[in-house]
Design an enzyme around this catalytic site. Structure first.
Site, PDB file in Angstrom:
ATOM      1  N   ARG A 182       0.818  -1.218   0.000  1.00  0.00           N
ATOM      2  CA  ARG A 182       0.000   0.000   0.000  1.00  0.00           C
ATOM      3  C   ARG A 182       0.851   1.267   0.000  1.00  0.00           C
ATOM      4  O   ARG A 182       0.410   2.311  -0.500  1.00  0.00           O
ATOM      5  CB  ARG A 182      -0.952   0.003   1.192  1.00  0.00           C
ATOM      6  CG  ARG A 182      -2.057  -1.041   1.058  1.00  0.00           C
ATOM      7  CD  ARG A 182      -3.150  -0.846   2.084  1.00  0.00           C
ATOM      8  NE  ARG A 182      -4.259  -1.782   1.867  1.00  0.00           N
ATOM      9  CZ  ARG A 182      -5.368  -1.800   2.587  1.00  0.00           C
ATOM     10  NH1 ARG A 182      -5.525  -0.930   3.573  1.00  0.00           N
ATOM     11  NH2 ARG A 182      -6.320  -2.675   2.317  1.00  0.00           N
ATOM     12  N   ASP A 237     -15.353   8.201   9.343  1.00  0.00           N
ATOM     13  CA  ASP A 237     -14.185   7.354   9.148  1.00  0.00           C
ATOM     14  C   ASP A 237     -12.945   8.187   9.423  1.00  0.00           C
ATOM     15  O   ASP A 237     -12.989   9.428   9.350  1.00  0.00           O
ATOM     16  CB  ASP A 237     -14.146   6.799   7.716  1.00  0.00           C
ATOM     17  CG  ASP A 237     -13.290   5.538   7.611  1.00  0.00           C
ATOM     18  OD1 ASP A 237     -13.842   4.432   7.740  1.00  0.00           O
ATOM     19  OD2 ASP A 237     -12.058   5.670   7.437  1.00  0.00           O
TER      20      ASP A 237
END
Length: 268
Positions: free
Chosen positions: A39, A139
């Protein structure tokens, strides 16, 4: 691992483990080493860096890049109508018992790219129509919240959404947007999003009748779970419903809640 992704050393991985634990309360096991490398690899390439240690040092000087790293390391899988029994419970048990005349507020407390809050909105749109209700999604990742606010998703990701729901609450893309669908603007205006770190003191968001905290506690250590659940329960009305993922448990985490069904609790 892709050959284009450079190797992350054990020492470098530990640094990112500690970073994400400190910032987000998420505990990354050793099995996530390849995920971290994968990532972050594009960010190293973007900045012309040769090691993950170089990238870690960059984070201390760039708040925007720190947010990018947190976004990349905290994004988890989600999809529409995931764990459908929870939505059945909301439809069949919570909505009929809700006091007449009081607006219903539902919080999706780790909403990722928005599939969960929009699933809730579709259900409420079907069941309650123009009655007073609101869905709130939060979030830690600003990147996934941008996607959630757009309300645009690939059709191949619409598993669980019935054709009738798609016709009623979504707009099918044409031309350049072929293969995508957009949540209907009338439904999107009932859904609000905010960036919130559940590992910190929560902002003033009011009280909620239902809180969804699903499939995120599996990444938390026990003490972090207790603190996060405690903060959220303080925002839940008495008699409100607290829903966690089917693979999660509140045993030893929250006292006094009444178990209503597997992974569904009531605040007395």
């Amino acid at each position: 691992m892709n050959a284009s992704i450079m190797t992350i050393s054990d020492g470098e991985f530990v640094r990112f483990q500690q970073l994400i634990l400190r910032c987000a309360g998420i505990s990354l096991t050793a099995s996530k080493k390849a995920l971290v490398a994968g990532r972050l690899a594009k960010r190293l390439k973007h900045h012309g860096l040769s090691t993950y240690a170089d990238y870690y040092r960059l984070l201390s000087t760039r708040d925007d890049e720190m947010q990018m790293a947190i976004d990349l390391l905290t994004t988890n899988e989600t999809y529409f109508y995931r764990e459908p029994k929870h939505f059945d419970w909301l439809r069949d048990r919570v909505l009929p018992a809700h006091p007449q005349g009081r607006p219903l507020r539902v919080w999706s407390a780790a909403c990722s790219s928005g599939e969960e809050p929009y699933t809730l909105a579709m259900l409420l749109g079907e069941q309650w129509g123009e009655r007073a209700w609101e869905v709130f999604g939060s979030d830690i990742s600003s990147r996934v919240l941008d996607k959630a606010r757009s309300g645009l998703y690939p059709l191949q990701g619409a598993r669980g959404v019935t054709p009738a729901m798609l016709r009623s609450h979504c707009l099918k893309g044409v031309g350049a947007q072929d293969g995508w669908f957009l949540i209907d603007p009338a439904l999107r205006q009932r859904v609000h999003f905010a960036q919130i770190n559940l590992n910190e003191t929560l902002p003033e968001v009011g009280e909620f009748d239902v809180i969804f905290l699903r499939n995120v506690m599996i990444y938390f250590q026990a003490e972090t779970k207790r603190q996060v659940v405690s903060r959220l329960l303080a925002k839940l009305r008495r008699g409100g419903t607290f829903i966690i993922g089917h693979s999660e448990s509140l045993n030893g985490i929250a006292d006094g809640l009444e178990l209503q069904a597997p992974s569904v609790y009531r605040k007395p």
